[in-house]
Design a protein around this motif. Structure first.
Motif, PDB file in Angstrom:
ATOM      1  N   LYS A 135      -3.250 -22.501 -10.050  1.00  0.00           N
ATOM      2  CA  LYS A 135      -2.793 -22.891 -11.110  1.00  0.00           C
ATOM      3  C   LYS A 135      -1.595 -23.804 -10.905  1.00  0.00           C
ATOM      4  CE  LYS A 135      -4.431 -21.951 -14.530  1.00  0.00           C
ATOM      5  NZ  LYS A 135      -6.045 -22.437 -15.264  1.00  0.00           N
ATOM      6  N   THR A 136      -1.148 -24.743 -11.806  1.00  0.00           N
ATOM      7  CA  THR A 136      -0.013 -25.436 -11.510  1.00  0.00           C
ATOM      8  C   THR A 136       0.989 -24.687 -12.685  1.00  0.00           C
ATOM      9  OG1 THR A 136      -0.744 -27.053 -13.517  1.00  0.00           O
ATOM     10  CG2 THR A 136      -1.187 -27.667 -11.455  1.00  0.00           C
ATOM     11  N   ASP A 137       2.202 -25.280 -12.618  1.00  0.00           N
ATOM     12  CA  ASP A 137       3.308 -24.652 -13.250  1.00  0.00           C
ATOM     13  C   ASP A 137       3.580 -25.282 -14.813  1.00  0.00           C
ATOM     14  OD1 ASP A 137       4.759 -27.143 -13.447  1.00  0.00           O
ATOM     15  OD2 ASP A 137       6.244 -26.629 -11.563  1.00  0.00           O
ATOM     16  N   ALA A 138       4.495 -24.851 -15.370  1.00  0.00           N
ATOM     17  CA  ALA A 138       4.582 -24.942 -16.895  1.00  0.00           C
ATOM     18  C   ALA A 138       4.800 -26.456 -17.247  1.00  0.00           C
ATOM     19  CB  ALA A 138       5.744 -24.281 -17.626  1.00  0.00           C
ATOM     20  N   LEU A 139       5.095 -27.276 -16.168  1.00  0.00           N
ATOM     21  CA  LEU A 139       5.367 -28.846 -16.414  1.00  0.00           C
ATOM     22  C   LEU A 139       4.009 -29.730 -15.676  1.00  0.00           C
ATOM     23  CD1 LEU A 139       8.920 -29.251 -15.581  1.00  0.00           C
ATOM     24  CD2 LEU A 139       8.066 -29.434 -17.755  1.00  0.00           C
ATOM     25  N   GLY A 140       3.039 -28.928 -15.390  1.00  0.00           N
ATOM     26  CA  GLY A 140       1.857 -29.297 -14.578  1.00  0.00           C
ATOM     27  C   GLY A 140       1.692 -29.723 -13.342  1.00  0.00           C
ATOM     28  N   ASN A 141       2.764 -29.488 -12.568  1.00  0.00           N
ATOM     29  CA  ASN A 141       3.336 -29.643 -10.984  1.00  0.00           C
ATOM     30  C   ASN A 141       2.369 -28.935 -10.228  1.00  0.00           C
ATOM     31  OD1 ASN A 141       4.886 -31.885 -11.499  1.00  0.00           O
ATOM     32  ND2 ASN A 141       6.528 -30.631 -12.349  1.00  0.00           N
ATOM     33  N   PRO A 142       2.039 -28.922  -9.268  1.00  0.00           N
ATOM     34  CA  PRO A 142       1.606 -27.824  -8.167  1.00  0.00           C
ATOM     35  C   PRO A 142       2.817 -27.408  -7.721  1.00  0.00           C
ATOM     36  CG  PRO A 142       0.610 -29.977  -7.548  1.00  0.00           C
ATOM     37  CD  PRO A 142       1.630 -30.098  -8.681  1.00  0.00           C
ATOM     38  N   TYR A 143       2.491 -25.808  -7.225  1.00  0.00           N
ATOM     39  CA  TYR A 143       3.682 -25.146  -6.890  1.00  0.00           C
ATOM     40  C   TYR A 143       3.758 -25.613  -5.501  1.00  0.00           C
ATOM     41  CZ  TYR A 143       3.510 -21.856 -10.930  1.00  0.00           C
ATOM     42  OH  TYR A 143       3.579 -21.511 -12.242  1.00  0.00           O
ATOM     43  N   SER A 144       5.028 -25.521  -4.958  1.00  0.00           N
ATOM     44  CA  SER A 144       5.388 -25.882  -3.358  1.00  0.00           C
ATOM     45  C   SER A 144       4.818 -24.856  -2.490  1.00  0.00           C
ATOM     46  CB  SER A 144       6.752 -26.296  -3.384  1.00  0.00           C
ATOM     47  OG  SER A 144       7.190 -26.427  -2.098  1.00  0.00           O
ATOM     48  N   GLY A 145       3.978 -24.916  -1.677  1.00  0.00           N
ATOM     49  CA  GLY A 145       3.668 -23.993  -0.622  1.00  0.00           C
ATOM     50  C   GLY A 145       2.637 -23.090  -0.996  1.00  0.00           C
ATOM     51  N   LEU A 146       2.167 -22.893  -2.240  1.00  0.00           N
ATOM     52  CA  LEU A 146       1.321 -21.993  -2.790  1.00  0.00           C
ATOM     53  C   LEU A 146      -0.063 -21.945  -2.050  1.00  0.00           C
ATOM     54  CD1 LEU A 146       0.315 -21.157  -6.479  1.00  0.00           C
ATOM     55  CD2 LEU A 146      -1.209 -21.206  -4.741  1.00  0.00           C
ATOM     56  N   GLU A 147      -0.472 -23.227  -1.617  1.00  0.00           N
ATOM     57  CA  GLU A 147      -1.908 -23.207  -0.928  1.00  0.00           C
ATOM     58  C   GLU A 147      -1.706 -22.515   0.434  1.00  0.00           C
ATOM     59  OE1 GLU A 147      -1.152 -27.236  -3.084  1.00  0.00           O
ATOM     60  OE2 GLU A 147      -0.297 -25.888  -1.813  1.00  0.00           O
ATOM     61  N   ALA A 148      -0.575 -22.890   1.102  1.00  0.00           N
ATOM     62  CA  ALA A 148      -0.573 -22.169   2.669  1.00  0.00           C
ATOM     63  C   ALA A 148      -0.320 -20.661   2.359  1.00  0.00           C
ATOM     64  CB  ALA A 148       0.663 -22.743   3.129  1.00  0.00           C
ATOM     65  N   ARG A 149       0.365 -20.274   1.271  1.00  0.00           N
ATOM     66  CA  ARG A 149       0.555 -18.787   1.170  1.00  0.00           C
ATOM     67  C   ARG A 149      -0.741 -18.098   0.755  1.00  0.00           C
ATOM     68  NH1 ARG A 149       5.398 -20.906  -1.150  1.00  0.00           N
ATOM     69  NH2 ARG A 149       7.238 -20.039  -0.053  1.00  0.00           N
ATOM     70  N   LEU A 150      -1.456 -18.756  -0.131  1.00  0.00           N
ATOM     71  CA  LEU A 150      -2.902 -18.429  -0.611  1.00  0.00           C
ATOM     72  C   LEU A 150      -3.723 -18.032   0.711  1.00  0.00           C
ATOM     73  CD1 LEU A 150      -4.948 -17.187  -2.695  1.00  0.00           C
ATOM     74  CD2 LEU A 150      -5.257 -19.680  -3.112  1.00  0.00           C
ATOM     75  N   ILE A 151      -3.856 -19.288   1.427  1.00  0.00           N
ATOM     76  CA  ILE A 151      -4.694 -19.236   2.647  1.00  0.00           C
ATOM     77  C   ILE A 151      -4.195 -17.917   3.495  1.00  0.00           C
ATOM     78  CG2 ILE A 151      -5.308 -20.342   4.715  1.00  0.00           C
ATOM     79  CD1 ILE A 151      -5.005 -23.027   3.094  1.00  0.00           C
ATOM     80  N   ASP A 152      -2.983 -17.856   3.738  1.00  0.00           N
ATOM     81  CA  ASP A 152      -2.488 -16.453   4.674  1.00  0.00           C
ATOM     82  C   ASP A 152      -3.078 -15.371   4.126  1.00  0.00           C
ATOM     83  OD1 ASP A 152      -0.685 -15.464   6.776  1.00  0.00           O
ATOM     84  OD2 ASP A 152       0.193 -14.732   4.791  1.00  0.00           O
ATOM     85  N   HIS A 153      -3.038 -14.943   2.729  1.00  0.00           N
ATOM     86  CA  HIS A 153      -3.464 -14.091   2.225  1.00  0.00           C
ATOM     87  C   HIS A 153      -5.006 -13.610   2.483  1.00  0.00           C
ATOM     88  CE1 HIS A 153       0.310 -13.608  -0.113  1.00  0.00           C
ATOM     89  NE2 HIS A 153       0.207 -12.502  -0.457  1.00  0.00           N
ATOM     90  N   ILE A 154      -5.556 -14.647   2.431  1.00  0.00           N
ATOM     91  CA  ILE A 154      -7.184 -14.748   2.710  1.00  0.00           C
ATOM     92  C   ILE A 154      -7.653 -14.258   3.964  1.00  0.00           C
ATOM     93  CG2 ILE A 154      -9.284 -16.193   2.458  1.00  0.00           C
ATOM     94  CD1 ILE A 154      -8.075 -17.569   0.136  1.00  0.00           C
TER      95      ILE A 154
END
Length: 253
Positions: free
Chosen positions: A106-125
């Motif tokens: 998801k994006t934040d309350a202003l519609g912006n992507p969260y910085s670094g979320l993609e890399a953190r999610l990949i690491d969890h997976i």
């Protein structure tokens, strides 16, 4: 067989994106679970749909403005003492199952992507060895492109509705753009897909196409009979029951 994904853990049966719902969904006979990920101020990943806390919790304000500790102490509505779960807690529920994990960024309350979320999610997976079961999803093609840049083998899905299709120039250019992402599944809002099904099948093929959100018995039965890969539903109990009935019906001559 058309895959069935429990939307937000089956939100019409249990509190959405709750551990209770996720645990109960395991017993329903579905093929996949869909849930949503936001990021805290300190880089924690939590499972909640809205960018604001107001609708599904007893707090207010942006999810992304609070720390992980604050979010995991925020109680969910209609879920007893349950609080917002972390991504790790949800993955714990499904670690011993075979369900596909449709994880929506998801994006934040202003519609912006969260910085670094993609890399953190990949690491969890990857740390959990879930590479084959995880399907990373988003409405924003640019986020999916970031995922593929960081992890070229990632399984990905882009959701599409009228608003996002408009932003991409209409349904045909939207489908063309998404078809160009190798292996990307496209899940289309059911009423839009109903109008564009022949075009979508021509451009994507049945194995890359899904319909959401199908909840009424007639809708579920209709889409289970269509040449699509998957449906996403808030009523996984109905969907599984209808699919079983359809599978036992004799084939038409």
């Amino acid at each position: 067989m058309v895959f069935i994904a429990g939307h937000r853990g089956g939100r019409n049966l249990w509190p959405e994106n709750s551990l209770t719902g996720f645990r109960n969904l395991c017993r329903e006979g579905v093929d996949a679970v869909e849930f949503d990920v936001h990021q805290s101020t300190d880089g924690g990943l939590v499972v909640i749909h809205d960018p604001l806390l107001d609708r599904t919790t007893f707090e207010t304000g942006p999810v992304g403005a609070r720390s992980l500790r604050q979010l995991t102490a925020t109680r969910l509505r209609d879920a007893g003492d349950e609080c917002i779960p972390t991504l790790d807690e949800v993955l714990d529920v499904y670690s011993e199952t075979t369900l596909e994990l449709h994880i929506e960024i998801k994006t934040d309350a202003l519609g912006n992507p969260y910085s670094g979320l993609e890399a953190r999610l990949i690491d969890h997976i990857k740390r959990r060895g879930l590479e084959r079961r995880a399907v990373i999803t988003c409405f924003v093609p640019g986020v999916i492109e970031t995922i593929r840049r960081l992890w070229p083998e990632a399984r990905v899905l882009v959701s599409l509705d009228r608003r996002s299709a408009e932003m991409m120039g209409g349904i045909e250019p939207a489908l063309a753009q998404l078809a160009a992402i190798p292996g990307c599944i496209v899940a289309v809002e059911k009423s839009l897909l109903g109008l564009a099904l022949p075009l979508a099948l021509e451009m994507l093929g049945s194995e890359r196409l899904g319909a959401w959100v199908t909840n009424e018995p007639e809708d579920i039965a209709y889409w289970l009979a269509q040449p699509v890969r998957q449906i996403t539903t808030d009523r996984p109990d109905l969907a599984v029951s209808i699919r079983r009935r359809l599978e036992t019906m004799p084939a038409r001559p």
